[in-house]
Scaffold this active site. Structure first.
Site, PDB file in Angstrom:
ATOM      1  N   ASP A 174       0.873  -1.177   0.000  1.00  0.00           N
ATOM      2  CA  ASP A 174       0.000   0.000   0.000  1.00  0.00           C
ATOM      3  C   ASP A 174       0.914   1.233   0.000  1.00  0.00           C
ATOM      4  OD1 ASP A 174      -2.061   1.797   0.286  1.00  0.00           O
ATOM      5  OD2 ASP A 174      -2.602   1.193   2.312  1.00  0.00           O
ATOM      6  N   LYS A 190      -1.047  -1.403  -4.724  1.00  0.00           N
ATOM      7  CA  LYS A 190      -2.102  -0.400  -4.902  1.00  0.00           C
ATOM      8  C   LYS A 190      -1.574   0.782  -5.690  1.00  0.00           C
ATOM      9  CE  LYS A 190      -4.853  -1.447  -0.891  1.00  0.00           C
ATOM     10  NZ  LYS A 190      -5.466  -0.911   0.316  1.00  0.00           N
ATOM     11  N   VAL A 219      -8.981  -4.228   0.361  1.00  0.00           N
ATOM     12  CA  VAL A 219      -9.409  -5.527  -0.172  1.00  0.00           C
ATOM     13  C   VAL A 219      -9.160  -6.658   0.826  1.00  0.00           C
ATOM     14  CG1 VAL A 219      -9.125  -4.905  -2.610  1.00  0.00           C
ATOM     15  CG2 VAL A 219      -7.167  -5.837  -1.351  1.00  0.00           C
ATOM     16  N   ARG A 271      -9.718 -14.409   5.287  1.00  0.00           N
ATOM     17  CA  ARG A 271      -8.450 -14.866   4.698  1.00  0.00           C
ATOM     18  C   ARG A 271      -8.669 -16.022   3.723  1.00  0.00           C
ATOM     19  NH1 ARG A 271      -4.206 -12.278   7.302  1.00  0.00           N
ATOM     20  NH2 ARG A 271      -4.426 -11.899   9.522  1.00  0.00           N
TER      21      ARG A 271
HETATM   22  P1  5GP Z   1       2.013  -0.571   3.686  1.00  0.00           P
HETATM   23  O1  5GP Z   1       3.110  -0.550   4.708  1.00  0.00           O
HETATM   24  O2  5GP Z   1       2.512  -0.874   2.284  1.00  0.00           O
HETATM   25  O3  5GP Z   1       1.177   0.671   3.719  1.00  0.00           O
HETATM   26  O4  5GP Z   1       0.983  -1.700   4.107  1.00  0.00           O
HETATM   27  C1  5GP Z   1       1.280  -3.032   3.941  1.00  0.00           C
HETATM   28  C2  5GP Z   1       0.473  -3.902   4.875  1.00  0.00           C
HETATM   29  O5  5GP Z   1      -0.785  -3.306   5.234  1.00  0.00           O
HETATM   30  C3  5GP Z   1       0.121  -5.196   4.155  1.00  0.00           C
HETATM   31  O6  5GP Z   1       1.141  -6.173   4.323  1.00  0.00           O
HETATM   32  C4  5GP Z   1      -1.198  -5.566   4.794  1.00  0.00           C
HETATM   33  O7  5GP Z   1      -0.964  -6.268   5.989  1.00  0.00           O
HETATM   34  C5  5GP Z   1      -1.833  -4.231   5.114  1.00  0.00           C
HETATM   35  N1  5GP Z   1      -2.741  -3.786   4.029  1.00  0.00           N
HETATM   36  C6  5GP Z   1      -2.537  -2.768   3.179  1.00  0.00           C
HETATM   37  N2  5GP Z   1      -3.570  -2.634   2.318  1.00  0.00           N
HETATM   38  C7  5GP Z   1      -4.443  -3.624   2.643  1.00  0.00           C
HETATM   39  C8  5GP Z   1      -5.712  -4.023   2.105  1.00  0.00           C
HETATM   40  O8  5GP Z   1      -6.281  -3.478   1.138  1.00  0.00           O
HETATM   41  N3  5GP Z   1      -6.302  -5.086   2.706  1.00  0.00           N
HETATM   42  C9  5GP Z   1      -5.762  -5.754   3.769  1.00  0.00           C
HETATM   43  N4  5GP Z   1      -6.447  -6.771   4.277  1.00  0.00           N
HETATM   44  N5  5GP Z   1      -4.562  -5.395   4.294  1.00  0.00           N
HETATM   45  C10 5GP Z   1      -3.918  -4.348   3.729  1.00  0.00           C
END
Ligand code: 5GP
Length: 186
Positions: free
Chosen positions: A109, A137, A159, A171
């Site tokens: 994300d 994303k 999602v 999950r």
């Molecule tokens: P980032 O550090 O890239 O912002 O977030 C990564 C982590 O956030 C992912 O490994 C996941 O655990 C969680 N995450 C981010 N977006 C989503 C999403 O759309 N759905 C879910 N279930 N988890 C997300």
């Protein structure tokens, strides 16, 4: 034939990546990784819990004697956004020195979790370190991430499914869907 009645849940929205499309893409990634790592079978490092379904399918799609390890990270933040401050909750059992490491991530994300992980794993002196992320994303990453293997670029909705949860649920949904229910409080 199992019933799919449980998938008619009002909190589950539009299908973002269908089951057959997921399986086809995982097979393609497996072929690509088999070719790229032919002479140096990688150590797959799965990031729990979200990557457990993807890693299980991906490992079987790679026709090489891979090894598998897992780690778990927790990020401080709300249920649906990351703060960027990441803590290793369960560390790897393997020594990464001189290994060809492939990090298997469910979803990127902001990219903050991954950039923290990359720094932390590189400090252990692997021979190489690449990332295979199932989902990225669009337009959300604040820093440039070096993602060599990506399954799908998706719109920035929250999602669930194929390993991804909300409060530990969904999950085992077999495809990737938009979550449109209430946001759980941490
Ligand atoms: P980032 O550090 O890239 O912002 O977030 C990564 C982590 O956030 C992912 O490994 C996941 O655990 C969680 N995450 C981010 N977006 C989503 C999403 O759309 N759905 C879910 N279930 N988890 C997300």
């Amino acid at each position: 034939m199992t019933s799919d009645r449980w998938l008619h849940d009002p909190d589950l929205g539009q299908v973002v990546v269908a089951e057959d499309v997921l399986h086809k893409r995982v097979a393609e990634l497996g072929d690509e990784l088999t070719a790229d790592y032919e002479d140096r079978p990688p150590l797959l490092v799965g990031v729990l819990k979200g990557a457990f379904v993807f890693m299980s399918d991906l490992a079987r799609a790679i026709a090489l004697p891979v090894e598998v390890d897992v780690m778990a990270v927790a990020s401080y933040g709300s249920a649906t956004t990351t703060s960027g401050v990441v803590r290793i909750v369960k560390d790897l059992d393997s020594d990464l020195t001189d290994r060809h490491v492939l990090v298997v991530e469910d979803i990127v994300d902001s990219g903050l979790t991954l950039s923290y992980l990359r720094r932390s794993l590189l400090a252990r002196r692997p021979a190489s370190l690449e990332v295979c992320a199932l989902l990225v994303k669009e337009g959300r990453q604040r820093a440039k991430l070096d993602l060599k293997y990506v399954g799908f670029h998706i719109p920035p909705d929250f999602v669930v499914g194929y390993g991804l949860d909300v409060a530990e649920r969904y999950r085992n949904v077999p495809d990737i869907r938009v979550y449109q229910g209430p946001v759980p409080v941490d």
